[in-house]
Design a protein around this motif. Structure first.
Motif, PDB file in Angstrom:
ATOM      1  N   GLY A  18     -66.683  -6.093  -7.929  1.00 13.31           N
ATOM      2  CA  GLY A  18     -66.026  -7.280  -7.381  1.00 13.31           C
ATOM      3  C   GLY A  18     -66.766  -7.776  -6.153  1.00 13.31           C
ATOM      4  O   GLY A  18     -67.999  -7.709  -6.087  1.00 13.31           O
ATOM      5  N   HIS A  19     -66.010  -8.227  -5.172  1.00  9.56           N
ATOM      6  CA  HIS A  19     -66.587  -8.700  -3.908  1.00  9.56           C
ATOM      7  C   HIS A  19     -66.260  -7.737  -2.773  1.00  9.56           C
ATOM      8  O   HIS A  19     -66.362  -8.106  -1.608  1.00  9.56           O
ATOM      9  N   TYR A  20     -65.860  -6.510  -3.122  1.00  4.65           N
ATOM     10  CA  TYR A  20     -65.376  -5.607  -2.093  1.00  4.65           C
ATOM     11  C   TYR A  20     -66.104  -4.269  -2.010  1.00  4.65           C
ATOM     12  O   TYR A  20     -65.866  -3.497  -1.077  1.00  4.65           O
ATOM     13  N   ALA A  21     -67.005  -3.963  -2.956  1.00  6.94           N
ATOM     14  CA  ALA A  21     -67.565  -2.616  -2.974  1.00  6.94           C
ATOM     15  C   ALA A  21     -68.833  -2.556  -3.826  1.00  6.94           C
ATOM     16  O   ALA A  21     -69.191  -3.521  -4.504  1.00  6.94           O
ATOM     17  N   VAL A  22     -69.459  -1.375  -3.774  1.00  8.28           N
ATOM     18  CA  VAL A  22     -70.573  -1.053  -4.669  1.00  8.28           C
ATOM     19  C   VAL A  22     -70.334   0.334  -5.246  1.00  8.28           C
ATOM     20  O   VAL A  22     -69.617   1.157  -4.667  1.00  8.28           O
ATOM     21  N   GLN A  23     -70.944   0.567  -6.399  1.00  4.23           N
ATOM     22  CA  GLN A  23     -70.835   1.862  -7.055  1.00  4.23           C
ATOM     23  C   GLN A  23     -72.248   2.392  -7.299  1.00  4.23           C
ATOM     24  O   GLN A  23     -72.940   1.947  -8.206  1.00  4.23           O
ATOM     25  N   ARG A  25     -75.181   5.077  -8.391  1.00  5.29           N
ATOM     26  CA  ARG A  25     -75.407   6.127  -9.390  1.00  5.29           C
ATOM     27  C   ARG A  25     -76.449   7.060  -8.789  1.00  5.29           C
ATOM     28  O   ARG A  25     -77.577   6.657  -8.550  1.00  5.29           O
ATOM     29  N   PHE A  26     -76.010   8.286  -8.530  1.00 10.58           N
ATOM     30  CA  PHE A  26     -76.860   9.267  -7.864  1.00 10.58           C
ATOM     31  C   PHE A  26     -77.677  10.062  -8.876  1.00 10.58           C
ATOM     32  O   PHE A  26     -77.256  10.245 -10.024  1.00 10.58           O
ATOM     33  N   SER A  27     -78.801  10.572  -8.418  1.00  7.12           N
ATOM     34  CA  SER A  27     -79.723  11.298  -9.295  1.00  7.12           C
ATOM     35  C   SER A  27     -79.143  12.606  -9.827  1.00  7.12           C
ATOM     36  O   SER A  27     -79.636  13.132 -10.820  1.00  7.12           O
ATOM     37  N   ASP A  28     -78.087  13.130  -9.216  1.00  6.02           N
ATOM     38  CA  ASP A  28     -77.475  14.367  -9.712  1.00  6.02           C
ATOM     39  C   ASP A  28     -76.403  14.094 -10.764  1.00  6.02           C
ATOM     40  O   ASP A  28     -75.678  14.995 -11.176  1.00  6.02           O
ATOM     41  N   GLY A  29     -76.296  12.830 -11.197  1.00  2.78           N
ATOM     42  CA  GLY A  29     -75.332  12.476 -12.228  1.00  2.78           C
ATOM     43  C   GLY A  29     -74.017  11.936 -11.705  1.00  2.78           C
ATOM     44  O   GLY A  29     -73.206  11.408 -12.466  1.00  2.78           O
ATOM     45  N   HIS A  30     -73.782  12.033 -10.407  1.00  2.00           N
ATOM     46  CA  HIS A  30     -72.526  11.541  -9.827  1.00  2.00           C
ATOM     47  C   HIS A  30     -72.544  10.012  -9.833  1.00  2.00           C
ATOM     48  O   HIS A  30     -73.477   9.396  -9.319  1.00  2.00           O
ATOM     49  N   ASP A  31     -71.506   9.421 -10.420  1.00  2.00           N
ATOM     50  CA  ASP A  31     -71.466   7.962 -10.479  1.00  2.00           C
ATOM     51  C   ASP A  31     -70.045   7.407 -10.443  1.00  2.00           C
ATOM     52  O   ASP A  31     -69.808   6.266 -10.815  1.00  2.00           O
ATOM     53  N   SER A  32     -69.092   8.202  -9.970  1.00  2.00           N
ATOM     54  CA  SER A  32     -67.704   7.748 -10.000  1.00  2.00           C
ATOM     55  C   SER A  32     -67.174   7.281  -8.647  1.00  2.00           C
ATOM     56  O   SER A  32     -66.027   6.859  -8.561  1.00  2.00           O
ATOM     57  N   GLY A  33     -67.981   7.316  -7.599  1.00  2.37           N
ATOM     58  CA  GLY A  33     -67.510   6.872  -6.288  1.00  2.37           C
ATOM     59  C   GLY A  33     -67.671   5.375  -6.108  1.00  2.37           C
ATOM     60  O   GLY A  33     -68.744   4.824  -6.339  1.00  2.37           O
ATOM     61  N   ILE A  34     -66.611   4.701  -5.708  1.00  2.00           N
ATOM     62  CA  ILE A  34     -66.665   3.278  -5.398  1.00  2.00           C
ATOM     63  C   ILE A  34     -66.577   3.143  -3.885  1.00  2.00           C
ATOM     64  O   ILE A  34     -65.583   3.512  -3.269  1.00  2.00           O
ATOM     65  N   PHE A  35     -67.672   2.655  -3.298  1.00  4.33           N
ATOM     66  CA  PHE A  35     -67.814   2.556  -1.847  1.00  4.33           C
ATOM     67  C   PHE A  35     -67.472   1.141  -1.391  1.00  4.33           C
ATOM     68  O   PHE A  35     -68.260   0.214  -1.576  1.00  4.33           O
ATOM     69  N   SER A  36     -66.288   0.973  -0.794  1.00  3.88           N
ATOM     70  CA  SER A  36     -65.895  -0.342  -0.286  1.00  3.88           C
ATOM     71  C   SER A  36     -66.761  -0.683   0.922  1.00  3.88           C
ATOM     72  O   SER A  36     -67.356   0.197   1.558  1.00  3.88           O
ATOM     73  N   TRP A  37     -66.837  -1.975   1.242  1.00  6.64           N
ATOM     74  CA  TRP A  37     -67.608  -2.394   2.425  1.00  6.64           C
ATOM     75  C   TRP A  37     -67.048  -1.719   3.669  1.00  6.64           C
ATOM     76  O   TRP A  37     -67.794  -1.306   4.543  1.00  6.64           O
ATOM     77  N   GLU A  38     -65.727  -1.585   3.731  1.00  4.97           N
ATOM     78  CA  GLU A  38     -65.074  -0.934   4.872  1.00  4.97           C
ATOM     79  C   GLU A  38     -65.466   0.548   4.955  1.00  4.97           C
ATOM     80  O   GLU A  38     -65.733   1.072   6.038  1.00  4.97           O
ATOM     81  N   TYR A  39     -65.512   1.224   3.807  1.00  5.90           N
ATOM     82  CA  TYR A  39     -65.870   2.644   3.788  1.00  5.90           C
ATOM     83  C   TYR A  39     -67.340   2.836   4.195  1.00  5.90           C
ATOM     84  O   TYR A  39     -67.665   3.740   4.962  1.00  5.90           O
TER      85      TYR A  39
END
Length: 134
Positions: free
Chosen positions: A72-77, A79-93
């Protein structure tokens, strides 16, 4: 909404230094190490499903980001090299990670010491009792 929150104006992935640079409209510019992002991922896999369920991350010093997608307009997701890809990082975070880096690193080091593990130790293998959604 109470106060206007800072919004990103630029996002740059620096592969060589393994840092995400985020510039905000309030003039703040942060270079957040990929490792810090990975060990503090807002995902349930890292944060758990409630207080006290956090999973201490180790062996993430060399992690990189191979893709980063807008949410959306609020975050990025990322994809890490260790396979982790489920974290959604908001601009605030991301702003918090950047602004509080020193304190977050110190807390991470404390948690490692309390657990008797090192930053570069491999992640322990889980057996049973894992959350079915991961």
């Amino acid at each position: 909404m109470s106060a206007t929150r800072p919004q990103p104006t630029a996002l740059t992935v620096h592969q060589a230094s393994r840092q995400l640079e985020v510039a905000y409209d309030d003039g703040a510019v942060f270079r957040i190490p990929f490792e810090l992002m990975r060990v503090y991922s807002p995902s349930a896999e890292v944060q758990g499903h409630g207080p006290g369920q956090e999973v201490l991350q180790t062996g993430k010093r060399g992690v990189s980001i191979y893709a980063i997608e807008p949410v959306g307009h609020y975050a990025v997701q990322p994809r890490f090299s260790d396979g982790h890809d489920s974290g959604i990082f908001s601009w605030e975070y991301l702003y918090r990670l950047g602004a509080e880096q020193d304190a977050l690193w110190a807390r991470y080091e404390e948690r490692l010491a309390e657990a008797g593990v090192g930053r570069d130790d491999p992640m322990p293998v889980k057996s049973g009792g894992a959350c079915a959604s991961h």
